[in-house]
Design a protein around this motif. Structure first.
Motif, mmCIF file in Angstrom:
data_model
loop_
_atom_site.group_PDB
_atom_site.id
_atom_site.type_symbol
_atom_site.label_atom_id
_atom_site.label_comp_id
_atom_site.label_asym_id
_atom_site.label_seq_id
_atom_site.Cartn_x
_atom_site.Cartn_y
_atom_site.Cartn_z
ATOM 1 N N ASN A 29 88.009 -25.165 45.021
ATOM 2 C CA ASN A 29 87.594 -25.635 46.343
ATOM 3 C C ASN A 29 87.399 -27.143 46.361
ATOM 4 O O ASN A 29 87.757 -27.816 47.333
ATOM 5 C CB ASN A 29 86.304 -24.928 46.773
ATOM 6 C CG ASN A 29 86.522 -23.479 47.134
ATOM 7 O OD1 ASN A 29 87.618 -23.084 47.539
ATOM 8 N ND2 ASN A 29 85.492 -22.653 46.982
ATOM 9 N N ALA A 30 86.812 -27.682 45.294
ATOM 10 C CA ALA A 30 86.601 -29.125 45.239
ATOM 11 C C ALA A 30 87.933 -29.868 45.201
ATOM 12 O O ALA A 30 88.123 -30.865 45.916
ATOM 13 C CB ALA A 30 85.768 -29.474 44.003
ATOM 14 N N LEU A 31 88.871 -29.388 44.385
ATOM 15 C CA LEU A 31 90.182 -30.026 44.308
ATOM 16 C C LEU A 31 90.923 -29.892 45.631
ATOM 17 O O LEU A 31 91.616 -30.812 46.074
ATOM 18 C CB LEU A 31 91.004 -29.400 43.177
ATOM 19 C CG LEU A 31 90.492 -29.645 41.758
ATOM 20 C CD1 LEU A 31 91.326 -28.859 40.752
ATOM 21 C CD2 LEU A 31 90.514 -31.126 41.407
ATOM 22 N N SER A 32 90.765 -28.743 46.281
ATOM 23 C CA SER A 32 91.404 -28.518 47.574
ATOM 24 C C SER A 32 90.932 -29.542 48.600
ATOM 25 O O SER A 32 91.733 -30.153 49.321
ATOM 26 C CB SER A 32 91.093 -27.102 48.063
ATOM 27 O OG SER A 32 91.504 -26.920 49.410
ATOM 28 N N GLN A 33 89.619 -29.755 48.663
ATOM 29 C CA GLN A 33 89.061 -30.693 49.630
ATOM 30 C C GLN A 33 89.515 -32.120 49.355
ATOM 31 O O GLN A 33 89.852 -32.860 50.277
ATOM 32 C CB GLN A 33 87.533 -30.616 49.590
ATOM 33 C CG GLN A 33 86.967 -29.295 50.093
ATOM 34 C CD GLN A 33 85.478 -29.179 49.836
ATOM 35 O OE1 GLN A 33 84.783 -30.184 49.668
ATOM 36 N NE2 GLN A 33 84.974 -27.947 49.791
#
Length: 215
Positions: free
Chosen positions: A108-112
């Motif tokens: 999720n962090a990489l996605s954002q």
């Protein structure tokens, strides 16, 4: 010792980025962005795991028995016609071992930060993990690392060296250990992206993105 910066800036790195992008159905630019953040995080997690004798022995066994670097010898075959499901399954197994329950948070962090879907990030990570293990396996052979207690130094060298990456490693470990409100995500991503406006060592993780995108 060659680091991740050298790998991603090399012809082999370009081939890896292109192949992973095709597999994930994403642009090469965004795929490179995900990889440039994900690879140091994965390697930092591996380094954290090798802090125990059991973790170091486990990684040494994996590098000796399965991930010896041979995957890098035929990247055209790896990516031609799509990555084999066995490779994808192997990648998921590596992620389960390295990230455990933190995997969704990492995705999720990489996605954002990269501006791609978390599903796309998941695919990129599953392809990248066996390749990263292959890089480690080849480096271990080149450096003649045959004992588990040498794995930590190997990982440190690829991350940029212990003297130049203490801050990066500390933040990575905090991120992977965090079970609070997730506020560490912005700090870690900011460190990796170089958005904290602080000078980073050219051999550390900050230098990795600087070399890729000229920041």
């Amino acid at each position: 010792m060659s680091g991740l910066l050298d790998l991603l800036n090399s012809p082999m790195g370009s081939q890896i980025i292109r192949g992973v992008a095709d597999q994930a159905g994403e642009s090469e630019q965004k795929t490179a962005g995900v990889l440039s953040m994900a690879l140091p995080l994965l390697m930092g997690a591996m380094r954290k795991n090798t802090a125990t004798p059991e973790g170091a022995q486990g990684l040494m066994s994996a590098l000796s028995n399965k991930h010896d670097g041979s995957i890098l010898d035929n990247l055209g075959g790896l990516f031609g016609g799509g990555v084999d499901q066995n490779v994808m399954n192997d990648g998921q197994g590596i992620l389960n071992h390295v990230l455990g329950a933190k995997q969704p948070k990492v995705e999720n962090a990489l996605s954002q930060k990269a501006g791609v879907s978390s599903d796309t990030v998941a695919t990129i990570l599953k392809v990248a993990a066996p390749i990263l293990m292959g890089v480690l396996g080849r480096q271990a052979r080149n450096e003649q690392v045959v004992e588990p207690n040498g794995i930590g130094n190997l990982l440190g060298g690829l991350l940029g060296g212990a003297d130049n990456s203490n801050k990066e490693q500390s933040l990575i470990e905090s991120f992977l250990d965090s079970d609070g409100d997730g506020s560490i995500l912005d700090d870690v991503a900011g460190m990796i992206l170089g958005s904290n406006n602080k000078k980073s060592s050219s051999s550390g993780i900050g230098g990795l993105l600087g070399g890729l995108f000229g920041k």
